[in-house]
Design an enzyme around this catalytic site. Structure first.
Site, PDB file in Angstrom:
ATOM      1  N   GLY A   1      13.444  -7.885   6.813  1.00 22.53           N
ATOM      2  CA  GLY A   1      14.094  -8.635   5.739  1.00 22.53           C
ATOM      3  C   GLY A   1      13.175  -9.678   5.155  1.00 22.53           C
ATOM      4  N   GLY A   2      13.775 -10.767   4.740  1.00 23.56           N
ATOM      5  CA  GLY A   2      13.023 -11.830   4.080  1.00 23.56           C
ATOM      6  C   GLY A   2      11.909 -12.379   4.935  1.00 23.56           C
TER       7      GLY A   2
ATOM      8  N   GLY B   1     -21.311   0.118 -13.221  1.00 23.28           N
ATOM      9  CA  GLY B   1     -20.491  -1.082 -13.200  1.00 23.28           C
ATOM     10  C   GLY B   1     -20.324  -1.605 -11.786  1.00 23.28           C
ATOM     11  CB  ALA B   2     -20.039   0.107  -8.529  1.00 22.35           C
TER      12      ALA B   2
END
Lengths: 677, 450
Positions: B115-116, B350-351
């Site tokens: 739960g939370g 780009g890597a």
């Protein structure tokens, strides 16, 4: 001084070494001393190997499998032409006893550092060599002097000679393609395995059968002959400590021979060498029974792996003598000049797991590697370095560790020290087995035979068995290492914003797990040393406690021990190499150990219904398919590693659930092969 | 007294497993306090059931500037308590968020957490779990069954294996409670107490100028062949000790803590052994979160680059690789801690930019002689440039770009170094960079592409 002498002699300008690893490095060393330029050959995976770096030139001869590189005669001949090498040293193995190679070299006018084609052929064939030996009045083993056609004939011959018999490849050597049979069934199985192995190792599946001398010693005589009809014997090497017919520990001289037997063996060896007009270095192997009767086994027409022990006690450089002889010089020594000075022992350090059949190959990268060269009178012949890969393609030997002393006891003591100071990380190695052998009372007394390992360890090798006191030393060492680590983890440098609370603690109640036992250990810090209480005994432990060093010198109540801490983790688990054997321990505080009782037990994997590969290798054959019924002990598949075939058997009776491999697959150690229901 | 606090940290931790089964007192289900781990201050709370009585400890931790460790074993909201328990959650969540970047927050999940309650660990910096006995899920198997009709066990739904290998929710899993607590103690030693403190420096026995000869041959000759980046990392750092974070998740990138000459460093490395070390969605997110933690807490970053690029394909594009890859780029660009980069082999496209390049304010960027800094691999490049035409331009491309020189000539790498000297170089650089001070322009906060 010596090297000045060589410069004055005319010798080869450039020599090619048709080999790899330690023996290639060994040959290059002598060439450097003699001022000869060297050419190395290598496979593509060996491009960064030590022998390649050491040589003046290096040429790639093909991909990793030996049949395409180190055995690739066409490529090697090409390199010889291109580099204009005048001579070739073949080392051992590979092409060293290949008469075709010697013939092709001769045709090109290149000198082969070894005997001529005739001698290689005569001695390389076990049947022919036996006849030759008989004619030269050398003692031989009773047996069948011909090629065995099939398994039925093998059984018939075996019965004629009388069990036990030895089935071996006619073209063989090095224990490959060799099987011992005690009854008809084993003869059939041995015939099958030996012919397969012989075919894959030598490309020649002819087999022969002879009487097996039970419990013999394996003693060999080093001979050296020139092209002028002179021959010498350079004393013997004792090579009885073997597993699966491969040598593990060798020494020179042998504790068993008296000077009379030594001379008789030496003279017969020289007689045989002369009978085949032998030149170069060679080895005549004998089996010696308990009454000092000796029988000719075979002659190896090459430099042997274990030649360094002979070099140590005679002072000769065998490679140098081979090169001289090949160039046509007569021998420099007379038989009377050949001494036995002191004692030398050689251990073959292998990347293999000695707990499995005294050694199944292991592979990996040597993440840390440090040879014990700081120990006096130690010689290490190796062809690897830190970062090297031990691959499935080649022999898993890491090095030959040789120690020398004025007597056997001294040589053995140095060996013990050298083994303790040898750092090998990243692959499993056999240091534990080697160390146990050389300190075993039977070995120390010289009471050995080729059956030493199975006799001493009938249930397999299980590592060093600790005495009560040794166990206390190990527990104390582990506990002190734990405390040293704990103390260090509280030492921060700099001045933190929130002051660090300095612990005033100087005693620790610990609980150390070792094997099935849990031992309470109390450690208290006493200045720079630790006082440890274990089993009601107080021990004083001192060391520098430099936790980054691979070798740790610890003094326990005055006894110095070199230990290696191989691993540690946060949960207190550690493995420590102590007296050669690796022990797994867990050190916990007493409080944590008490709470461990409440931790849930983890279910262990049922290993009887699964078959895993015990080593990296290739699957040669799979004899079952899903749904088959197998009985306990039945062969399930065959794994080949380093040219050795190993039959994998079912651990229980049951139905095959799944087969995860097929013939031709490459498998790693621990890979799942077959599952039973 | 000091001793009591020290014992408290150890004992509280160890007692926990026992208490959870025996203890029936609601008031006892939350324990909070402070103590010392190896002499250094830490705030700890443990909760069996979720009660809102321990936010004081977090407030104090934030004020004093010391890490918060939560030992969680919570079934979730007490239905009996109703809305009050929801308020209790939110109190904690708020404090987790306010503490984030201020003091390190670590959650150790030691039992079922549903739960939370699961959102508090999710807000902290590191979540560790205990194998076979701890679970994290929003709703348990019963609710899952009734809603989606899926049959699933607690372990499959939210066990340690699921969260460390599949979901990426947890960062490490340990064998049992004791193992977990001992590892937590070791992990704690790597962390600074707060964002006001430098990375800790421990006593070190491993020489900072140690040469590592095996690195000269560790990168295979064929550029397509894999090797293990962990071999490189372990051989360079102090005493081969590497505390890996998320070792079973997105294994094509390796992140974790180690020490160099005693000082804590964060290590990021592409792993050529897994998916050729390419960057994909999961590895970008894993790397980015780690880089941001290090930057927040003054831990220098050491990056080992062998990256063939971002993983192509519809799965990745539809999943938003552009958005997720940007996180790693953002994190490296934003970081102001000392940044040292070693290109071991490929640094393509780009890597290359993303992996802590010089252009993103790298302090020391090195290339090994095996490095290839290029827009892409030679084969692919030639296929595109000479589309469909037979050409031998591949060799030319290899000559021109498949080596570190073009990048070195332009100053994109500071030096081409002998691999065996890497440890020595990094240690020297870290000594100098210890006093590095760099600030980003003032803003309320940046807007990382979440």
């Amino acid at each position: 001084k010596a090297s000045l002498l060589f410069f004055s002699l005319q010798t080869f300008e450039k020599l090619l070494i048709a080999n790899r690893g330690e023996i290639a490095c060994r040959v290059i060393k002598t060439c450097k001393k003699m001022g000869i330029k060297t050419v190395a050959i290598h496979s593509d995976v060996d491009a960064n190997a030590v022998h390649v770096k050491m040589a003046d030139e290096a040429v790639c001869v093909g991909p990793a499998p030996t049949s395409k590189s180190y055995l690739n005669m066409d490529a090697i001949m090409e390199v010889i032409k291109k580099t204009r090498a005048q001579a070739v040293h073949p080392g051992y193995g590979f092409l060293s006893e290949n008469k075709e190679f010697a013939r092709r070299l001769a045709a090109e006018g290149v000198t082969f550092i070894g005997p001529d084609t005739h001698a290689i052929q005569a001695m390389g064939d076990k049947i022919e060599s036996k006849l030759l030996a008989k004619n030269a009045k050398v003692n031989t083993i009773p047996g069948f002097d011909g090629v065995v056609k099939d398994a039925d004939e093998a059984v018939r011959i075996a019965r004629e000679i009388g069990y036990p018999v030895m089935i071996k490849a006619s073209a063989g050597g090095g224990g490959k393609g060799m099987r011992i049979a005690w009854d008809d069934e084993e003869t059939r199985e041995g015939f099958r395995f030996s012919s397969q192995e012989a075919a894959s190792s030598f490309g020649d599946d002819r087999l022969l059968i002879e009487k097996f001398i039970d419990n013999p010693r394996h003693i060999e005589i080093q001979v050296l002959a020139d092209k002028h009809g002179n021959a010498l014997w350079l004393n013997e090497r004792e090579c009885s400590i073997q597993r699966r017919n491969q040598k593990v520990v060798e020494e020179a001289p042998s504790t068993f021979l008296d000077s009379e037997t030594r001379r008789a063996m030496g003279e017969q060896a020289v007689a045989l060498a002369k009978a085949v007009k032998y030149s170069s270095a060679g080895t005549v192997e004998f089996l010696v029974d308990s009454s000092k009767n000796f029988y000719f086994l075979e002659m190896n027409t090459r430099l042997q792996v274990e030649h360094p022990v002979t070099e140590c006690i005679t002072g000769l450089d065998l490679v140098q003598e081979m090169i001289r002889v090949a160039k046509g010089y007569p021998l420099r020594h007379k038989q009377a000049d050949i001494p036995i000075n002191g004692w030398a022992v050689e251990c073959r350090v292998y990347a293999e797991d000695p707990y499995k059949s005294f050694g199944l190959p292991s592979i990996g990268k040597l993440s840390q590697y440090q040879e014990p060269l700081h120990v006096p009178s130690v010689r290490v012949d190796s062809g690897i370095e830190q970062g090297s890969d031990i691959s499935i393609y080649y022999d898993p030997m890491i090095s030959k560790l040789i120690t020398y002393g004025s007597n056997r006891a001294e040589a053995l003591r140095r060996m013990e020290e050298a083994l303790d100071n040898y750092v090998i990380r990243g692959v499993t190695h056999n240091i534990s087995l080697l160390r146990e052998v050389i300190i075993h009372p039977r070995f120390v007394q010289g009471d050995i035979s080729t059956k030493f390992l199975p006799e001493v360890y009938p249930d397999g090798f299980k590592g060093h068995q600790l005495t009560d006191h040794e166990r206390r030393e190990l527990l104390a060492t582990a506990a002190c290492l734990y405390v040293a680590e704990q103390l260090r983890s509280q030492r921060f440098l700099g001045t933190p914003r929130i002051p660090i609370a300095k612990s005033k603690r100087n005693s620790w109640e610990l609980s150390v797990h070792l094997g099935d036992g849990i031992y309470p250990v109390a450690v208290s810090k006493d200045g720079s040393s630790f006082s440890v209480e274990v089993d009601g005994m107080k021990l004083n432990v001192t060391s520098e406690w430099n936790l980054a060093l691979p070798l740790l010198s610890v003094t326990i109540d005055g006894t110095q021990r070199t230990v290696q801490r191989l691993s540690r983790d946060a949960s207190g688990k550690t493995s420590i190499q102590f007296l050669g054997t690796v022990y797994k321990l867990q050190v916990l505080t007493k409080a944590a150990a008490e709470l461990s009782k409440y931790m849930p037990e983890k279910a262990a994997e049922d290993t009887s219904s699964i078959l895993r590969s015990p080593m990296p290798g290739a699957v040669v054959a799979v004899s079952v398919k899903p749904g088959d019924m197998v009985s306990e002990g039945q062969e399930i598949c065959v794994i080949e590693a380093m040219k050795m075939q190993n039959s994998m058997i079912a651990a229980k009776t049951g139905k095959v659930k799944a087969v995860h491999c097929k013939a031709g697959d490459t498998v790693g150690e621990g890979d799942l092969l077959v599952e039973l229901e | 007294s000091f001793d009591e606090y020290d014992m408290f940290v150890e004992h509280r931790c160890s007692d926990f497993g026992m208490d959870s089964s025996k203890n029936k007192y609601p008031g006892d289900s939350v324990v909070t306090g402070r103590g010392r781990i190896n002499g250094r201050l830490a705030y700890v709370f443990s909760q069996v059931c979720f009660l809102s009585v321990h936010h004081q400890v977090m407030d104090q931790a934030a004020m004093v500037g010391a890490p918060v460790i939560g030992l969680n074993d919570s079934g979730g909201a007490r239905i009996q308590e109703g809305v009050e328990s929801l308020a209790g959650y939110a109190d904690i969540f708020l404090r987790n968020v306010l503490c984030s970047g201020l003091v390190p927050q670590i959650s150790l999940i030691m039992g079922p957490c549903a739960g939370g309650a699961v959102y508090s660990p999710a807000l902290t910096d590191f979540t560790f779990m205990v194998k076979d006995t701890s679970y994290l899920f929003i709703t348990g198997p019963d609710v899952v069954k009734s809603v989606t009709n899926e049959d699933v066990t607690q372990e499959q739904l939210g066990g340690a294996k699921t969260h460390t290998a599949v979901s990426g929710v947890a960062h490490r899993a340990f064998e049992n409670d004791i193992d977990a607590l001992l590892n937590l103690r070791e992990f704690f030693n790597y962390l600074p107490l707060s964002n006001r403190d430098p990375a800790p420096v421990c006593e070190c026995h491993d020489p900072s100028d140690r040469l590592v000869p095996e690195l000269d041959t560790v990168v295979p000759m064929e550029s397509t062949k894999a090797y293990d980046m962990l071999d490189i990392i372990r051989s360079i750092v102090d005493e081969r000790e590497f505390f890996e974070i998320m070792p079973s998740y997105a294994r094509n990138i390796v992140v974790g803590f180690a020490r160099m000459n005693g000082r804590t460093v964060g290590i990021v490395g592409n792993q050529p052994k897994v998916a050729s070390g390419c960057l994909d969605i999961n590895s970008s997110v894993k790397g980015a979160r780690f880089v941001r933690f290090c930057d927040a807490f003054n831990i220098p970053l050491i990056t080992f680059v062998d990256v063939p690029g971002f993983l192509p394909g519809t799965a990745q594009e539809y999943g938003g690789i552009i958005r997720h890859g940007a996180k790693l780029l953002f994190a490296f660009a934003e970081a102001t801690v000392p940044k040292i980069t070693v290109i071991t082999r490929k640094a393509y496209g780009g890597a290359y930019d993303v992996m802590s390049s010089k252009h993103l304010r790298g302090d020391a960027n090195y290339a090994w002689p095996t490095a290839e800094v290029a827009v892409m691999g030679a084969k692919g490049a030639v296929q595109i440039i000479f589309r469909g035409k037979e050409t031998d331009a591949e060799a030319e491309y290899v000559d021109k770009f498949a080596n570190p020189f073009p990048a070195a000539m332009r100053g994109f790498v500071d030096d081409i170094i002998q691999p065996s000297t890497t440890r020595m170089r990094i240690c020297h650089d870290l000594d100098v960079l210890a006093s590095k001070s760099q600030t980003n322009p003032w803003k309320k906060h940046a807007n990382i592409p979440l």
